[in-house]
Write an enzyme that holds these catalytic residues in place. Structure first.
Site, PDB file in Angstrom:
ATOM      1  N   ALA A   1     -18.097 -23.698   4.897  1.00  0.00           N
ATOM      2  CA  ALA A   1     -18.231 -24.332   5.772  1.00  0.00           C
ATOM      3  C   ALA A   1     -19.854 -24.029   6.843  1.00  0.00           C
ATOM      4  O   ALA A   1     -20.063 -25.649   7.513  1.00  0.00           O
ATOM      5  CB  ALA A   1     -17.135 -24.145   6.997  1.00  0.00           C
TER       6      ALA A   1
ATOM      7  N   ARG B   1     -13.588 -36.564   3.085  1.00  0.00           N
ATOM      8  CA  ARG B   1     -12.995 -36.072   3.962  1.00  0.00           C
ATOM      9  C   ARG B   1     -13.186 -36.411   5.790  1.00  0.00           C
ATOM     10  O   ARG B   1     -13.570 -36.724   5.910  1.00  0.00           O
ATOM     11  CB  ARG B   1     -13.249 -34.377   3.835  1.00  0.00           C
ATOM     12  CG  ARG B   1     -12.678 -34.267   2.028  1.00  0.00           C
ATOM     13  CD  ARG B   1     -12.746 -32.648   1.630  1.00  0.00           C
ATOM     14  NE  ARG B   1     -11.358 -31.759   2.605  1.00  0.00           N
ATOM     15  CZ  ARG B   1     -11.981 -30.079   2.593  1.00  0.00           C
ATOM     16  NH1 ARG B   1     -12.745 -29.827   2.086  1.00  0.00           N
ATOM     17  NH2 ARG B   1     -10.750 -29.765   3.103  1.00  0.00           N
TER      18      ARG B   1
ATOM     19  N   ASN C   1     -22.951 -23.140  -2.682  1.00  0.00           N
ATOM     20  CA  ASN C   1     -21.863 -24.229  -2.098  1.00  0.00           C
ATOM     21  C   ASN C   1     -21.130 -22.832  -0.728  1.00  0.00           C
ATOM     22  O   ASN C   1     -21.197 -21.592  -0.473  1.00  0.00           O
ATOM     23  CB  ASN C   1     -20.353 -23.440  -2.763  1.00  0.00           C
ATOM     24  CG  ASN C   1     -19.281 -24.066  -2.046  1.00  0.00           C
ATOM     25  OD1 ASN C   1     -19.329 -24.995  -1.961  1.00  0.00           O
ATOM     26  ND2 ASN C   1     -17.818 -24.372  -2.954  1.00  0.00           N
TER      27      ASN C   1
ATOM     28  N   TYR D   1      -8.654 -28.097  -3.046  1.00  0.00           N
ATOM     29  CA  TYR D   1      -9.593 -27.323  -4.361  1.00  0.00           C
ATOM     30  C   TYR D   1      -9.191 -27.027  -5.972  1.00  0.00           C
ATOM     31  O   TYR D   1     -10.225 -26.778  -6.701  1.00  0.00           O
ATOM     32  CB  TYR D   1     -10.543 -25.982  -3.265  1.00  0.00           C
ATOM     33  CG  TYR D   1     -10.435 -26.624  -1.801  1.00  0.00           C
ATOM     34  CD1 TYR D   1     -12.032 -26.914  -2.156  1.00  0.00           C
ATOM     35  CD2 TYR D   1      -9.772 -26.404  -1.138  1.00  0.00           C
ATOM     36  CE1 TYR D   1     -11.977 -27.025  -0.586  1.00  0.00           C
ATOM     37  CE2 TYR D   1     -10.325 -26.360   0.298  1.00  0.00           C
ATOM     38  CZ  TYR D   1     -11.559 -26.986   0.374  1.00  0.00           C
ATOM     39  OH  TYR D   1     -12.240 -26.601   1.826  1.00  0.00           O
TER      40      TYR D   1
ATOM     41  N   PRO E   1     -17.705 -18.879   3.273  1.00  0.00           N
ATOM     42  CA  PRO E   1     -16.993 -18.605   3.540  1.00  0.00           C
ATOM     43  C   PRO E   1     -15.630 -18.989   2.799  1.00  0.00           C
ATOM     44  O   PRO E   1     -15.419 -20.337   2.887  1.00  0.00           O
ATOM     45  CB  PRO E   1     -17.129 -18.563   5.444  1.00  0.00           C
ATOM     46  CG  PRO E   1     -18.210 -19.706   6.026  1.00  0.00           C
ATOM     47  CD  PRO E   1     -18.957 -19.469   4.360  1.00  0.00           C
ATOM     48  N   ASN E   2     -14.856 -18.444   3.049  1.00  0.00           N
ATOM     49  CA  ASN E   2     -13.069 -18.649   2.574  1.00  0.00           C
ATOM     50  C   ASN E   2     -13.201 -18.780   0.928  1.00  0.00           C
ATOM     51  O   ASN E   2     -12.030 -19.212   0.448  1.00  0.00           O
ATOM     52  CB  ASN E   2     -12.198 -19.318   3.379  1.00  0.00           C
ATOM     53  CG  ASN E   2     -12.311 -19.268   4.329  1.00  0.00           C
ATOM     54  OD1 ASN E   2     -12.051 -18.282   4.862  1.00  0.00           O
ATOM     55  ND2 ASN E   2     -12.947 -20.036   5.425  1.00  0.00           N
TER      56      ASN E   2
ATOM     57  N   ARG F   1      -4.713 -21.355  -1.965  1.00  0.00           N
ATOM     58  CA  ARG F   1      -4.070 -21.948  -1.818  1.00  0.00           C
ATOM     59  C   ARG F   1      -4.641 -23.210  -1.549  1.00  0.00           C
ATOM     60  O   ARG F   1      -5.919 -22.884  -2.449  1.00  0.00           O
ATOM     61  CB  ARG F   1      -4.271 -21.683   0.066  1.00  0.00           C
ATOM     62  CG  ARG F   1      -3.345 -20.474   0.898  1.00  0.00           C
ATOM     63  CD  ARG F   1      -3.472 -20.184   1.614  1.00  0.00           C
ATOM     64  NE  ARG F   1      -3.484 -18.723   2.475  1.00  0.00           N
ATOM     65  CZ  ARG F   1      -3.345 -17.903   3.807  1.00  0.00           C
ATOM     66  NH1 ARG F   1      -3.962 -18.822   4.755  1.00  0.00           N
ATOM     67  NH2 ARG F   1      -3.132 -17.193   3.649  1.00  0.00           N
TER      68      ARG F   1
ATOM     69  N   HIS G   1     -20.348 -28.633  -3.551  1.00  0.00           N
ATOM     70  CA  HIS G   1     -19.084 -28.086  -2.907  1.00  0.00           C
ATOM     71  C   HIS G   1     -18.062 -28.916  -3.655  1.00  0.00           C
ATOM     72  O   HIS G   1     -18.802 -29.575  -4.544  1.00  0.00           O
ATOM     73  CB  HIS G   1     -19.071 -29.031  -2.446  1.00  0.00           C
ATOM     74  CG  HIS G   1     -19.941 -28.810  -0.598  1.00  0.00           C
ATOM     75  ND1 HIS G   1     -19.605 -28.123   0.113  1.00  0.00           N
ATOM     76  CD2 HIS G   1     -20.942 -29.682  -0.522  1.00  0.00           C
ATOM     77  CE1 HIS G   1     -20.500 -28.168   1.107  1.00  0.00           C
ATOM     78  NE2 HIS G   1     -22.109 -28.736   0.460  1.00  0.00           N
TER      79      HIS G   1
ATOM     80  N   GLU H   1     -26.903 -27.841  -3.455  1.00  0.00           N
ATOM     81  CA  GLU H   1     -26.382 -27.127  -2.826  1.00  0.00           C
ATOM     82  C   GLU H   1     -24.945 -28.069  -3.902  1.00  0.00           C
ATOM     83  O   GLU H   1     -25.543 -29.351  -4.600  1.00  0.00           O
ATOM     84  CB  GLU H   1     -26.119 -27.744  -1.273  1.00  0.00           C
ATOM     85  CG  GLU H   1     -24.850 -28.077  -0.838  1.00  0.00           C
ATOM     86  CD  GLU H   1     -25.387 -28.966   0.698  1.00  0.00           C
ATOM     87  OE1 GLU H   1     -26.655 -29.364   0.624  1.00  0.00           O
ATOM     88  OE2 GLU H   1     -24.353 -29.272   1.645  1.00  0.00           O
TER      89      GLU H   1
HETATM   90  O1  CA2 Z   1     -15.243 -28.066  -1.330  1.00  0.00           O
HETATM   91  C1  CA2 Z   1     -16.176 -27.344  -0.592  1.00  0.00           C
HETATM   92  O2  CA2 Z   1     -16.864 -26.537  -2.075  1.00  0.00           O
HETATM   93  C2  CA2 Z   1     -16.355 -27.054   0.572  1.00  0.00           C
HETATM   94  O3  CA2 Z   1     -17.423 -26.047   0.539  1.00  0.00           O
HETATM   95  C3  CA2 Z   1     -15.591 -25.462   0.983  1.00  0.00           C
HETATM   96  C4  CA2 Z   1     -15.076 -25.418   2.046  1.00  0.00           C
HETATM   97  C5  CA2 Z   1     -15.389 -26.043   3.317  1.00  0.00           C
HETATM   98  O4  CA2 Z   1     -15.347 -25.704   4.416  1.00  0.00           O
HETATM   99  C6  CA2 Z   1     -16.391 -27.700   2.701  1.00  0.00           C
HETATM  100  O5  CA2 Z   1     -16.223 -28.346   3.735  1.00  0.00           O
HETATM  101  C7  CA2 Z   1     -15.889 -27.774   1.246  1.00  0.00           C
HETATM  102  C8  CA2 Z   1     -14.621 -24.691   2.725  1.00  0.00           C
HETATM  103  C9  CA2 Z   1     -13.477 -23.411   1.346  1.00  0.00           C
HETATM  104  C10 CA2 Z   1     -12.607 -22.403   1.534  1.00  0.00           C
HETATM  105  O6  CA2 Z   1     -11.355 -22.484   0.619  1.00  0.00           O
HETATM  106  C11 CA2 Z   1     -10.301 -22.697   0.979  1.00  0.00           C
HETATM  107  C12 CA2 Z   1     -10.004 -22.317  -0.368  1.00  0.00           C
HETATM  108  C13 CA2 Z   1      -8.773 -21.909  -0.660  1.00  0.00           C
HETATM  109  C14 CA2 Z   1      -7.561 -22.170   0.851  1.00  0.00           C
HETATM  110  C15 CA2 Z   1      -7.987 -21.971   2.095  1.00  0.00           C
HETATM  111  C16 CA2 Z   1      -9.180 -22.333   2.485  1.00  0.00           C
END
Ligand code: CA2
Length: 145
Positions: free
Chosen positions: A78, A108, A75, A24, A11-12, A19, A101, A99
């Protein structure tokens, strides 16, 4: 021999590059896909790169990978921190799963330190941005030989 590898994104991750570049990076998911395809070619992998915001869809894709792929890089976003369903799906398949990230989840918030899927994957890579994906593919090369 060309092997198929599923690269699954949770997700996301479709929002990447739009953003939070401080956390990221500035790359979009499409550009990460391009880099995975390029390295995949070098490694003899045909990359099937997918993203979903839905937990059940990710579960279905993990099951599908067991039929069609030699390995999985995931990946989980969340859902990696929360999903017993992803844990069970990965545990149920025979092909190796890595896995990954983008961010260093251990540097974090405390709620990101725990991965529900870490105990059932071959290995975990985090904190290296796009390189987390590329290193996961390199690990799968060894794991699928
Ligand atoms: O660091 C990673 O790859 C994560 O899997 C990314 C997830 C986060 O919930 C994990 O804890 C770590 C979130 C991806 C969301 O990506 C966004 C990108 C731009 C704006 C908002 C969120």
């Amino acid at each position: 021999m060309t092997r198929q590898i599923f690269v699954l994104n949770g997700p996301n991750l479709n929002l990447l590059g739009q953003r939070e570049p401080g956390i990221y990076g500035a790359l979009s998911l499409a550009s990460i896909e391009t880099a995975c395809r390029a390295l995949g070619e070098e490694l003899g992998f045909q990359i099937d790169f997918r993203q979903s915001n839905h937990e059940g869809v990710l579960v279905d894709w993990i099951h599908e990978a067991n039929e069609k792929a030699a390995g999985v890089a995931i990946n989980p976003g969340a859902y990696g921190h929360t999903s017993i369903a992803l844990h069970d799906a990965i545990r149920a398949i025979a092909v190796p799963v890595v896995e990954l990230h983008l961010s260093n989840i251990h540097a974090r918030e405390a709620f990101r330190h725990k991965s529900m899927i870490a105990p059932v994957v071959k290995g975990v890579i985090c904190g290296l941005g796009q390189d987390s994906y590329l290193l996961a593919l390199r690990a799968l090369k060894t794991l699928t030989e």
